[in-house]
Design a protein around this motif. Sequence first.
Motif, PDB file in Angstrom:
ATOM      1  N   ARG A   1      22.027  34.777 -20.887  1.00 45.17           N
ATOM      2  CA  ARG A   1      22.852  33.663 -21.359  1.00 45.17           C
ATOM      3  C   ARG A   1      22.977  33.713 -22.872  1.00 45.17           C
ATOM      4  O   ARG A   1      22.136  34.292 -23.563  1.00 45.17           O
ATOM      5  CB  ARG A   1      22.235  32.328 -20.942  1.00 45.17           C
ATOM      6  N   LEU A   2      24.010  33.055 -23.400  1.00 51.45           N
ATOM      7  CA  LEU A   2      24.245  33.082 -24.833  1.00 51.45           C
ATOM      8  C   LEU A   2      23.138  32.407 -25.639  1.00 51.45           C
ATOM      9  O   LEU A   2      22.802  32.852 -26.729  1.00 51.45           O
ATOM     10  CB  LEU A   2      25.588  32.404 -25.164  1.00 51.45           C
ATOM     11  N   VAL A   3      22.596  31.317 -25.109  1.00 46.60           N
ATOM     12  CA  VAL A   3      21.628  30.530 -25.880  1.00 46.60           C
ATOM     13  C   VAL A   3      20.315  30.332 -25.141  1.00 46.60           C
ATOM     14  O   VAL A   3      19.234  30.555 -25.690  1.00 46.60           O
ATOM     15  CB  VAL A   3      22.216  29.150 -26.263  1.00 46.60           C
ATOM     16  N   THR A   4      20.372  29.921 -23.898  1.00 47.13           N
ATOM     17  CA  THR A   4      19.163  29.557 -23.172  1.00 47.13           C
ATOM     18  C   THR A   4      18.482  30.773 -22.558  1.00 47.13           C
ATOM     19  O   THR A   4      19.121  31.795 -22.282  1.00 47.13           O
ATOM     20  CB  THR A   4      19.481  28.555 -22.047  1.00 47.13           C
ATOM     21  N   GLY A   5      17.186  30.628 -22.326  1.00 43.86           N
ATOM     22  CA  GLY A   5      16.424  31.650 -21.626  1.00 43.86           C
ATOM     23  C   GLY A   5      16.385  31.357 -20.140  1.00 43.86           C
ATOM     24  O   GLY A   5      17.040  30.421 -19.658  1.00 43.86           O
ATOM     25  N   PRO A   6      15.622  32.119 -19.391  1.00 39.13           N
ATOM     26  CA  PRO A   6      15.535  31.892 -17.942  1.00 39.13           C
ATOM     27  C   PRO A   6      14.851  30.567 -17.632  1.00 39.13           C
ATOM     28  O   PRO A   6      14.010  30.088 -18.399  1.00 39.13           O
ATOM     29  CB  PRO A   6      14.709  33.084 -17.451  1.00 39.13           C
ATOM     30  N   GLU A   7      15.253  29.973 -16.519  1.00 39.62           N
ATOM     31  CA  GLU A   7      14.635  28.722 -16.096  1.00 39.62           C
ATOM     32  C   GLU A   7      13.176  28.952 -15.706  1.00 39.62           C
ATOM     33  O   GLU A   7      12.821  29.993 -15.144  1.00 39.62           O
ATOM     34  CB  GLU A   7      15.388  28.119 -14.895  1.00 39.62           C
ATOM     35  N   LYS A   8      12.351  27.989 -16.018  1.00 35.93           N
ATOM     36  CA  LYS A   8      10.930  28.071 -15.649  1.00 35.93           C
ATOM     37  C   LYS A   8      10.747  27.405 -14.286  1.00 35.93           C
ATOM     38  O   LYS A   8      10.844  26.193 -14.153  1.00 35.93           O
ATOM     39  CB  LYS A   8      10.081  27.370 -16.715  1.00 35.93           C
ATOM     40  N   ILE A   9      10.481  28.227 -13.287  1.00 38.77           N
ATOM     41  CA  ILE A   9      10.423  27.713 -11.917  1.00 38.77           C
ATOM     42  C   ILE A   9       8.998  27.429 -11.456  1.00 38.77           C
ATOM     43  O   ILE A   9       8.792  26.926 -10.357  1.00 38.77           O
ATOM     44  CB  ILE A   9      11.108  28.689 -10.939  1.00 38.77           C
ATOM     45  N   GLU A  10       8.025  27.745 -12.316  1.00 34.90           N
ATOM     46  CA  GLU A  10       6.641  27.547 -11.901  1.00 34.90           C
ATOM     47  C   GLU A  10       6.365  26.087 -11.541  1.00 34.90           C
ATOM     48  O   GLU A  10       5.553  25.789 -10.664  1.00 34.90           O
ATOM     49  CB  GLU A  10       5.680  27.990 -13.007  1.00 34.90           C
ATOM     50  N   ARG A  11       7.049  25.180 -12.226  1.00 34.88           N
ATOM     51  CA  ARG A  11       6.763  23.751 -11.985  1.00 34.88           C
ATOM     52  C   ARG A  11       7.205  23.295 -10.594  1.00 34.88           C
ATOM     53  O   ARG A  11       6.844  22.207 -10.159  1.00 34.88           O
ATOM     54  CB  ARG A  11       7.449  22.898 -13.049  1.00 34.88           C
ATOM     55  N   PHE A  12       7.982  24.118  -9.899  1.00 36.75           N
ATOM     56  CA  PHE A  12       8.434  23.727  -8.566  1.00 36.75           C
ATOM     57  C   PHE A  12       7.513  24.230  -7.454  1.00 36.75           C
ATOM     58  O   PHE A  12       7.778  23.978  -6.276  1.00 36.75           O
ATOM     59  CB  PHE A  12       9.855  24.243  -8.316  1.00 36.75           C
ATOM     60  N   ARG A  13       6.454  24.922  -7.828  1.00 37.35           N
ATOM     61  CA  ARG A  13       5.548  25.421  -6.792  1.00 37.35           C
ATOM     62  C   ARG A  13       4.933  24.236  -6.030  1.00 37.35           C
ATOM     63  O   ARG A  13       4.507  23.248  -6.619  1.00 37.35           O
ATOM     64  CB  ARG A  13       4.438  26.263  -7.416  1.00 37.35           C
ATOM     65  N   GLY A  14       4.898  24.375  -4.709  1.00 39.89           N
ATOM     66  CA  GLY A  14       4.303  23.328  -3.883  1.00 39.89           C
ATOM     67  C   GLY A  14       5.211  22.153  -3.607  1.00 39.89           C
ATOM     68  O   GLY A  14       4.777  21.155  -2.992  1.00 39.89           O
ATOM     69  N   ILE A  15       6.491  22.243  -4.027  1.00 41.65           N
ATOM     70  CA  ILE A  15       7.375  21.084  -3.869  1.00 41.65           C
ATOM     71  C   ILE A  15       7.702  20.803  -2.401  1.00 41.65           C
ATOM     72  O   ILE A  15       7.862  19.648  -2.008  1.00 41.65           O
ATOM     73  CB  ILE A  15       8.667  21.274  -4.688  1.00 41.65           C
ATOM     74  N   ASP A  16       7.781  21.867  -1.558  1.00 36.16           N
ATOM     75  CA  ASP A  16       8.088  21.625  -0.140  1.00 36.16           C
ATOM     76  C   ASP A  16       7.007  20.765   0.510  1.00 36.16           C
ATOM     77  O   ASP A  16       7.297  19.787   1.213  1.00 36.16           O
ATOM     78  CB  ASP A  16       8.226  22.951   0.614  1.00 36.16           C
ATOM     79  N   GLY A  17       5.736  21.138   0.271  1.00 32.81           N
ATOM     80  CA  GLY A  17       4.646  20.369   0.858  1.00 32.81           C
ATOM     81  C   GLY A  17       4.622  18.942   0.352  1.00 32.81           C
ATOM     82  O   GLY A  17       4.400  17.988   1.127  1.00 32.81           O
ATOM     83  N   ALA A  18       4.868  18.763  -0.951  1.00 33.95           N
ATOM     84  CA  ALA A  18       4.882  17.420  -1.537  1.00 33.95           C
ATOM     85  C   ALA A  18       6.014  16.593  -0.954  1.00 33.95           C
ATOM     86  O   ALA A  18       5.865  15.385  -0.705  1.00 33.95           O
ATOM     87  CB  ALA A  18       5.009  17.513  -3.047  1.00 33.95           C
ATOM     88  N   THR A  19       7.153  17.232  -0.696  1.00 33.98           N
ATOM     89  CA  THR A  19       8.300  16.513  -0.132  1.00 33.98           C
ATOM     90  C   THR A  19       8.015  16.082   1.303  1.00 33.98           C
ATOM     91  O   THR A  19       8.345  14.947   1.704  1.00 33.98           O
ATOM     92  CB  THR A  19       9.558  17.403  -0.188  1.00 33.98           C
ATOM     93  N   ILE A  20       7.395  16.965   2.086  1.00 26.49           N
ATOM     94  CA  ILE A  20       7.056  16.603   3.474  1.00 26.49           C
ATOM     95  C   ILE A  20       6.099  15.413   3.484  1.00 26.49           C
ATOM     96  O   ILE A  20       6.276  14.461   4.272  1.00 26.49           O
ATOM     97  CB  ILE A  20       6.435  17.815   4.206  1.00 26.49           C
ATOM     98  N   ARG A  21       5.111  15.432   2.631  1.00 27.31           N
ATOM     99  CA  ARG A  21       4.143  14.320   2.583  1.00 27.31           C
ATOM    100  C   ARG A  21       4.817  13.018   2.168  1.00 27.31           C
ATOM    101  O   ARG A  21       4.542  11.945   2.743  1.00 27.31           O
ATOM    102  CB  ARG A  21       3.003  14.663   1.626  1.00 27.31           C
ATOM    103  N   GLN A  22       5.723  13.104   1.206  1.00 26.11           N
ATOM    104  CA  GLN A  22       6.417  11.900   0.761  1.00 26.11           C
ATOM    105  C   GLN A  22       7.321  11.344   1.856  1.00 26.11           C
ATOM    106  O   GLN A  22       7.390  10.131   2.076  1.00 26.11           O
ATOM    107  CB  GLN A  22       7.246  12.199  -0.487  1.00 26.11           C
ATOM    108  N   ILE A  23       8.008  12.234   2.566  1.00 24.14           N
ATOM    109  CA  ILE A  23       8.882  11.784   3.645  1.00 24.14           C
ATOM    110  C   ILE A  23       8.074  11.106   4.755  1.00 24.14           C
ATOM    111  O   ILE A  23       8.474  10.052   5.290  1.00 24.14           O
ATOM    112  CB  ILE A  23       9.698  12.974   4.196  1.00 24.14           C
ATOM    113  N   ASN A  24       6.937  11.676   5.106  1.00 22.25           N
ATOM    114  CA  ASN A  24       6.085  11.047   6.132  1.00 22.25           C
ATOM    115  C   ASN A  24       5.664   9.649   5.706  1.00 22.25           C
ATOM    116  O   ASN A  24       5.584   8.720   6.538  1.00 22.25           O
ATOM    117  CB  ASN A  24       4.858  11.915   6.402  1.00 22.25           C
ATOM    118  N   GLU A  25       5.403   9.482   4.430  1.00 22.81           N
ATOM    119  CA  GLU A  25       5.021   8.157   3.932  1.00 22.81           C
ATOM    120  C   GLU A  25       6.212   7.211   3.984  1.00 22.81           C
ATOM    121  O   GLU A  25       6.067   6.051   4.383  1.00 22.81           O
ATOM    122  CB  GLU A  25       4.510   8.282   2.493  1.00 22.81           C
ATOM    123  N   TRP A  26       7.391   7.696   3.594  1.00 16.05           N
ATOM    124  CA  TRP A  26       8.581   6.844   3.633  1.00 16.05           C
ATOM    125  C   TRP A  26       8.925   6.429   5.070  1.00 16.05           C
ATOM    126  O   TRP A  26       9.411   5.312   5.310  1.00 16.05           O
ATOM    127  CB  TRP A  26       9.767   7.583   3.020  1.00 16.05           C
TER     128      TRP A  26
END
Length: 381
Positions: free
Chosen positions: A329-354
């Motif tokens: 890209r002209l200005v930005t670097g690659p997106e940092k995806i490490e922060r999304f690790r484990g999001i599927d499991g967290a989403t399933i747990r949140q949905i069960n609670e909802w």
Amino acid sequence: MWKARLLIGLLILILTAAAFLLWPRRPMPVQHEPEAPTVRTQPALRSSAGADAAVEHSPGFDAEAGKFFELASRDAPAPEIRAGFLALKKRVHELPPDGAAAELIRELRTGRDTTTGLAFRVGEHGTIADPTTYRVGLLDLLGQTEPEAALAFSREILTTTASADEFAIALRNVAWLNVDGRFNAELTNTFSAMLDRPGWLTNPTAGFLEAFDVAVAVGGPAMAIELASVIGVSSEPAGSRITEAAAALALERLMIREPDAILSAIQQNAQWLDWAPEIRGSLLARLDVREGRQNAFLRDYLTRTTVPEAEMSRFVRTFPDLSFRGSHRLVTGPEKIERFRGIDGATIRQINEWLTDPTMAPAVARLEAIRDRLIRLNTPP
């Protein structure tokens, strides 16, 4: 008698000679060779924003620039043109930054230009691997030299050029120097002006489309609104659809980097992206249940009954969306995806609670569809 006169005459002659020899005289002026004029070296001219004239003219620069120009103007094979550009780049990097900037600006001010036949291509760290024109190549190299000179001349280009690719590189040069967001307002206004240029939206160049990365780099609700403003502006011609696709991709990347900017844009205007419901659904599918503000938004969003079917269908099919598209890209670097690790499991747990919360009853079908899909995706075969 005559002897007496002779003695008197001799006496007068002796006294006259003595007077001549003893009488004080002014010294003769000393004759000097004329001094050679003092030769002064004219100091390098500098604009208030940096070098605008060469500190020391470099014949090597002219040789490499001339070779690159000649190769491009006679439609030499692409590898030769690239080699010519790389040789010029090497020479520029060998010069002191202010001297290199001065040489490039001097050449740019001549106004000479030619197409290269190369497709606009971004390389590592936002530099240009393939410039579309001679001047685009020079502007790209200018951004890699003395910052103040590059900034001043790039601002000049932004107000004078009719070339979308030149505009894109000049805008990048300013964005590169946007330390701590000091030029955020300027970049937002200039990016908005770029979108208003006649013909650039409907007949976009590759450089114009790549410049959307500046909006991602600056971020904030204002840039999110600017990007959304070119989506749905026209159903024709094909160029408009390309521009919309680029704007949608930039919005996705902005959502990954700065989700609060998208949420703020929506909260500032409830109708934001009503004209593109599927794109809005795709953006919201990138929210993270583990983040407080995003969690609260999702809870409310999932229970709404006014969300268009196309939007909610896209959201349910993709939430949480972890897809990424990597490229230079002209200005930005690659997106940092490490922060999304484990999001599927967290989403399933949140949905069960909802699902145990009576206030979430309107969202049960949506929640179950999302949860079941995530369980299938995360269950080994």
